[in-house]
Each structure stands twice: as C-alpha cells, then as structure tokens.
Design a protein around this motif. Sequence first.
Motif, PDB file in Angstrom:
ATOM      1  N   UNK A 167      10.754 -49.582  28.708  1.00  0.00           N
ATOM      2  CA  UNK A 167      10.303 -49.632  27.593  1.00  0.00           C
ATOM      3  C   UNK A 167       8.910 -49.174  28.899  1.00  0.00           C
ATOM      4  N   UNK A 168       7.857 -49.985  29.765  1.00  0.00           N
ATOM      5  CA  UNK A 168       7.270 -49.561  31.070  1.00  0.00           C
ATOM      6  C   UNK A 168       7.730 -48.481  31.550  1.00  0.00           C
ATOM      7  N   UNK A 169       8.869 -49.008  32.074  1.00  0.00           N
ATOM      8  CA  UNK A 169       9.616 -48.269  33.513  1.00  0.00           C
ATOM      9  C   UNK A 169       9.368 -46.411  32.915  1.00  0.00           C
ATOM     10  N   UNK A 170       9.290 -46.073  31.607  1.00  0.00           N
ATOM     11  CA  UNK A 170       9.872 -45.123  31.073  1.00  0.00           C
ATOM     12  C   UNK A 170       8.527 -43.876  31.128  1.00  0.00           C
ATOM     13  N   UNK A 198      27.223 -53.570  26.925  1.00  0.00           N
ATOM     14  CA  UNK A 198      26.308 -53.736  25.790  1.00  0.00           C
ATOM     15  C   UNK A 198      24.983 -53.728  25.955  1.00  0.00           C
ATOM     16  N   UNK A 199      24.186 -54.458  26.823  1.00  0.00           N
ATOM     17  CA  UNK A 199      23.572 -54.787  27.048  1.00  0.00           C
ATOM     18  C   UNK A 199      22.298 -53.630  27.670  1.00  0.00           C
ATOM     19  N   UNK A 200      22.835 -53.697  28.718  1.00  0.00           N
ATOM     20  CA  UNK A 200      22.585 -52.210  29.226  1.00  0.00           C
ATOM     21  C   UNK A 200      22.282 -51.275  28.711  1.00  0.00           C
ATOM     22  N   UNK A 201      23.518 -50.480  27.998  1.00  0.00           N
ATOM     23  CA  UNK A 201      22.832 -49.638  27.321  1.00  0.00           C
ATOM     24  C   UNK A 201      21.822 -49.826  25.759  1.00  0.00           C
ATOM     25  N   UNK A 202      21.961 -51.545  25.458  1.00  0.00           N
ATOM     26  CA  UNK A 202      21.296 -51.643  23.819  1.00  0.00           C
ATOM     27  C   UNK A 202      19.637 -50.931  25.240  1.00  0.00           C
ATOM     28  N   UNK A 203      19.685 -52.335  25.885  1.00  0.00           N
ATOM     29  CA  UNK A 203      18.164 -51.777  26.652  1.00  0.00           C
ATOM     30  C   UNK A 203      17.493 -50.249  27.492  1.00  0.00           C
ATOM     31  N   UNK A 204      18.728 -49.429  27.375  1.00  0.00           N
ATOM     32  CA  UNK A 204      17.928 -48.479  28.043  1.00  0.00           C
ATOM     33  C   UNK A 204      17.993 -47.382  26.935  1.00  0.00           C
ATOM     34  N   UNK A 205      18.606 -47.619  25.558  1.00  0.00           N
ATOM     35  CA  UNK A 205      18.118 -46.306  24.450  1.00  0.00           C
ATOM     36  C   UNK A 205      16.696 -47.417  24.285  1.00  0.00           C
ATOM     37  N   UNK A 206      16.704 -49.112  23.674  1.00  0.00           N
ATOM     38  CA  UNK A 206      15.457 -49.169  23.707  1.00  0.00           C
ATOM     39  C   UNK A 206      14.194 -48.550  24.684  1.00  0.00           C
ATOM     40  N   UNK A 207      14.391 -48.885  25.062  1.00  0.00           N
ATOM     41  CA  UNK A 207      13.350 -48.424  26.688  1.00  0.00           C
ATOM     42  C   UNK A 207      12.906 -46.934  25.906  1.00  0.00           C
ATOM     43  N   UNK A 208      13.787 -45.837  26.412  1.00  0.00           N
ATOM     44  CA  UNK A 208      13.193 -44.739  25.973  1.00  0.00           C
ATOM     45  C   UNK A 208      12.986 -44.008  24.816  1.00  0.00           C
ATOM     46  N   UNK A 209      13.379 -44.912  23.412  1.00  0.00           N
ATOM     47  CA  UNK A 209      12.873 -44.427  22.206  1.00  0.00           C
ATOM     48  C   UNK A 209      11.385 -44.895  22.338  1.00  0.00           C
ATOM     49  N   UNK A 210      10.806 -45.892  23.004  1.00  0.00           N
ATOM     50  CA  UNK A 210       9.940 -46.252  22.795  1.00  0.00           C
ATOM     51  C   UNK A 210       9.178 -45.972  23.208  1.00  0.00           C
ATOM     52  N   UNK A 211       9.005 -45.703  24.714  1.00  0.00           N
ATOM     53  CA  UNK A 211       8.397 -45.005  25.881  1.00  0.00           C
ATOM     54  C   UNK A 211       8.004 -43.819  25.098  1.00  0.00           C
ATOM     55  N   UNK A 212       8.587 -43.698  24.631  1.00  0.00           N
ATOM     56  CA  UNK A 212       8.436 -41.160  23.856  1.00  0.00           C
ATOM     57  C   UNK A 212       7.323 -41.919  22.755  1.00  0.00           C
ATOM     58  N   UNK A 213       7.430 -42.561  22.096  1.00  0.00           N
ATOM     59  CA  UNK A 213       6.053 -43.337  21.197  1.00  0.00           C
ATOM     60  C   UNK A 213       5.290 -43.054  21.598  1.00  0.00           C
ATOM     61  N   UNK A 214       5.294 -44.051  22.531  1.00  0.00           N
ATOM     62  CA  UNK A 214       3.779 -44.775  23.475  1.00  0.00           C
ATOM     63  C   UNK A 214       3.551 -43.376  24.364  1.00  0.00           C
ATOM     64  N   UNK A 215       4.600 -41.956  24.824  1.00  0.00           N
ATOM     65  CA  UNK A 215       4.053 -41.134  26.145  1.00  0.00           C
ATOM     66  C   UNK A 215       2.858 -40.535  24.309  1.00  0.00           C
ATOM     67  N   UNK A 216       3.932 -40.271  22.958  1.00  0.00           N
ATOM     68  CA  UNK A 216       2.851 -39.143  21.799  1.00  0.00           C
ATOM     69  C   UNK A 216       1.488 -39.967  21.283  1.00  0.00           C
ATOM     70  N   UNK A 217       1.667 -40.712  21.108  1.00  0.00           N
ATOM     71  CA  UNK A 217       0.555 -41.681  20.395  1.00  0.00           C
ATOM     72  C   UNK A 217       0.185 -42.465  21.182  1.00  0.00           C
ATOM     73  N   UNK A 218       0.054 -43.542  21.876  1.00  0.00           N
ATOM     74  CA  UNK A 218      -0.555 -44.088  23.217  1.00  0.00           C
ATOM     75  C   UNK A 218      -1.844 -45.113  22.423  1.00  0.00           C
TER      76      UNK A 218
END
Length: 289
Positions: free
Chosen positions: A257-260, A213-233
């Motif tokens: 997040x940072x890893x992605x 549960x925790x691993x999936x949550x962190x994976x989804x949270x990380x990918x989602x916010x990393x996409x935002x940072x890549x676009x908006x910074x």
Amino acid sequence: MHKIGIDLGGTKIEGILLDEKYNTIQRKRIETHQENGYDSIVKSIISLINELKAKTGEETSVGICTPGVTDTNSGLIKNSNTHCLIGMPLKNDIEKALGSQIVMENDANCFALAESLLGSAKGYDVVFGVIMGTGVGGGIVINGTLHKGRTNIAGEWGHHTLHPNGNECYCGKQGCVETYISGPALEKRWLEITGKKEPLQSIVPMASASAQWEEEFLENFGTSLANVIDILDPDVIVLGGGVSNIPFLYDEGKKAVYDKVFSDSIATPILKNSLGDSAGVFGACLLNS
C-alpha cells in the motif's frame, strides 16, 4: 434505553440485547437460509427481535446491519451480495411488522462505527473501516459519526474499478476490487493458477508455493487501498472480514500500500480489527447512540 442489534449475514443472523452501558444481556445466532428467499429472512429477523425484546422490560431501540445499502430515494436495498434482498423494501417491511421505527445501515458502515468507538480505531478522528470477506466494502467514520455521502455509498471501495475490462462483477461492471481480493475471488484465482480447489484458510499457509498468487494479491490490495488513502487520507485503516486474518497483510501488505501512495511520507496505520465478527452486531446497536 436498552439496545437491540441485528447483524444480517449471508449464512447467519446474529442478534444482541445490550443495556445502557453496552453490557450484553442476551445474544443469539440463527442460520440465514437465504435459499428460502426474502420473506423467510424477514420473518427470521422479526422473530429474533421479538425474542430479544422479551428478555427485558425496558424500552428498546433496534438497529440492523445488512449487506448492501438502502437507496435514499426508493427505500429499496441495492448493491447487496445477498441477492434476494436486492430491490426489496427491507427496512419498511421490518418496521411495518414491528410497528415501530428502526435504523438500518450496511455491514461495512456498522463495522467501521463499532471499531471506531469500541475497537482498534478508538481514539482516531478519521477512520476507514474495511470489510474483506465474501464481498469487499468500506465505511467512513469522522469524529465518531458515520459519513454516508449524498447517495449513501461513501466508502464503497469494493466497487471502484481496479482493472478496466477485468473480471465480471455481480454489480454489472467489470474489474471491481471485490472480484480480485474478496475471499471467493482469491480462492478462484488459486484454482486457476494451481488447479486445486482449496478454502482460503488452507491457501494462506501454502501461499509461498505460488509466488504468482501472493504477488497478484499484494499488488491488487496495495493499489486498491493506496487509492483510498490518496482520496481520503484517513487517520487509520482497520481491516475486517475473513481475509483480514491473513498475517502478511500487516507487513508485506502494508508495504504494498505504502509503495503506491502519492506521498513521500506515509504512516497511515493499517490495523487488524479487535471485535472480530461481533463488530457488525455491536455497530448495529451503536446506530442508535
């Protein structure tokens, strides 16, 4: 001019009356009772506004924070997880009842505005405000001003596709971020993995009992916010909503997040909000600043 802010939530409607220096004169919460339908909600909002107006002899502005956004062409509410609002002319109906104009914005925009001007993101130029609660949304503030986009959907990261052909979303699409990291989505996933129905507040202390549960949550949270940072910074990200109270989002979550992110140097602060569930109602007041 005194300011009235209304925060329309799924379970409560909060109203606040502020003076010119943002000192609170009056504050009140009532239940939304969305099961009673759209007309009941409109009447409750009007009644609350009139009650707050009666507490001052000054002229007042009115700002309203809502779930969903007002379509710029039709004037109707769309993308709301309070379903009885969808397709309804909420702003027009309230203005008609009051006999005066109001300003209305979605809850994520109000949250972002409040945190950027009064809260954790004060002093940062480009702010991405995140709501992770019953739904998932976001707002962008640039140099103290809301960036809403051409069609008023800027910041809506909760409905970008995280997993193609994934979980079904009320918006009609599949795989939206909201269907993976909102409070109800996390509770549903816990039930699927453990067979136990628990509220999120109870799940978090037990998260280590289910590494999946925790691993999936962190994976989804990380990918989602990393996409935002890549676009908006952005200069800063501020987390709000009930899910933002999970402590590991600010260490393990930040690392995920940072890893992605598409950069070998990433230092975007990911901060917890400082206004709590008051951000929406203060943000509504700030719409008239």
